[in-house]
Design an enzyme around this catalytic site. Structure first.
Site, short mmCIF file in Angstrom:
data_model
loop_
_atom_site.label_atom_id
_atom_site.label_comp_id
_atom_site.label_asym_id
_atom_site.label_seq_id
_atom_site.Cartn_x
_atom_site.Cartn_y
_atom_site.Cartn_z
N ASP A 82 0.85 -1.19 0.00
CA ASP A 82 0.00 0.00 0.00
C ASP A 82 0.89 1.25 0.00
O ASP A 82 1.85 1.33 0.79
CB ASP A 82 -0.87 -0.04 1.27
CG ASP A 82 -1.97 1.00 1.28
OD1 ASP A 82 -2.40 1.43 0.20
OD2 ASP A 82 -2.41 1.36 2.40
N HIS A 181 -7.69 10.09 3.97
CA HIS A 181 -7.14 9.09 4.89
C HIS A 181 -7.37 9.57 6.32
O HIS A 181 -7.28 10.77 6.60
CB HIS A 181 -5.63 8.94 4.67
CG HIS A 181 -5.27 8.34 3.36
ND1 HIS A 181 -4.61 9.03 2.37
CD2 HIS A 181 -5.47 7.10 2.87
CE1 HIS A 181 -4.41 8.23 1.32
NE2 HIS A 181 -4.93 7.05 1.59
P1 13P Z 1 -8.38 4.97 6.27
O1 13P Z 1 -7.30 4.88 7.30
O2 13P Z 1 -9.02 6.31 6.23
O3 13P Z 1 -9.37 3.86 6.39
O4 13P Z 1 -7.67 4.83 4.84
C1 13P Z 1 -6.89 3.69 4.58
C2 13P Z 1 -6.20 3.80 3.28
O5 13P Z 1 -6.67 4.43 2.35
C3 13P Z 1 -4.92 3.09 3.15
O6 13P Z 1 -4.35 3.26 1.89
#
Ligand code: 13P
Length: 285
Positions: A82, A181
């Site tokens: 990610d 995020h």
């Molecule tokens: P959140 O922490 O807002 O759920 O987002 C997670 C995310 O997009 C990780 O790439």
């Protein structure tokens, strides 16, 4: 063998009108909670390790554990990087057997984002690893829970997205359409017409980052208009922290591993709730 790449998962999700949840793995409890939720709900799932979380995980040590668990699972599982921002993070996860990478060049000028994403696509595709990239920029503290608001000036431009996808050959595109995020400041407003246009012009499955704090209706509309993968971290982290805060109310005789099972259950519930609203429950075959 349940280990698959991201393309296989998002292609099926797009075709059948649901989204696959991508949940961040930061330790053993999160890994177990996500996989248990997936198996109990017969849901495909994406185990995501964020480059921002590398300081909490010894990648060389933990990757074989994640991959072994994914292979053993009886539902399809992709193991994904990610927000890979450095070339070295991408290469490290390729060497460790991940089946998918996100290259995040969203803060770069368009030409440079295209150039670098294309290079990563060529390398990753050569070893059957899928590639997600981001155009426009989803704001907020990725990997933590700091409050944020979306910045419309950074939203994805659908025409640019078409060029970006054609030039880079990516398998999935992360879009900036109003999610952030971490924790939202104010009520999120997703730009659904922009999403629908981006889907129409690019033809690739789209990814929604910042999946914590959106309403069920937001998700349904987003999925109906091209979102095939939703990233979630903050809601899992908050569920774990809420359980940890109850520790003073528990018997003093409760041991550490028994307590961590309770934390894991809380994370599992948060993950299950998302799988239900994403429509991925029962889609494992
Ligand atoms: P959140 O922490 O807002 O759920 O987002 C997670 C995310 O997009 C990780 O790439």
């Amino acid at each position: 063998m349940a280990l698959v790449n991201l393309k296989q998962l998002v292609t099926d999700a797009s075709r059948r009108g649901y989204a696959v949840g991508s949940f961040n793995v930061v330790n053993m409890e999160t890994l177990q909670a996500i996989l248990q939720a997936a198996e109990e709900n017969r849901s495909p799932v994406i185990l995501s390790v964020a480059e921002a979380h590398f300081p909490f995980i010894d990648l060389e040590e933990f990757s074989p554990i994640i991959l072994r668990a994914a292979r053993k699972a009886t539902v399809p599982v992709a193991v994904h990087l990610d927000h890979g921002q450095s070339f070295s993070a991408i290469i490290k996860v390729l060497r460790n057997g991940f089946t998918s990478v996100m290259f995040d060049g969203s803060t770069l000028p368009l030409e440079e984002n295209i150039f670098k994403t294309r290079e990563i696509s060529r390398i990753a595709h050569a070893v059957n690893v899928s590639v997600e990239a981001e155009l426009g920029h989803v704001t907020g503290g990725e990997g933590d829970a700091s409050p944020g608001v979306a910045d419309p000036s950074l939203f994805t431009d659908p025409q640019e997205a078409r060029l970006f996808v054609t030039e880079t050959g990516i398998d999935a595109l992360a879009v900036a359409i109003g999610s952030v995020h971490g924790i939202y400041r104010g009520t999120p407003q997703l730009d659904i017409p922009r999403l629908a246009k981006t889907r129409k012009l690019t033809g690739v499955p789209l990814v929604l980052h910042g999946g914590s704090g959106l309403s069920d209706d937001d998700f349904r509309e987003a999925i109906a208009n091209g979102i095939a993968k939703v990233n979630v971290y903050t809601d899992m982290s908050q569920a774990a922290m809420a359980k940890i805060r109850t520790v003073d109310t528990l018997p003093e005789t409760l041991g550490f591993p028994e307590f961590m099972v309770q934390v894991r259950e809380a994370i599992k519930e948060a993950v299950t709730e998302k799988m239900r609203v994403f429509g991925s429950v029962g889609r494992s075959n």
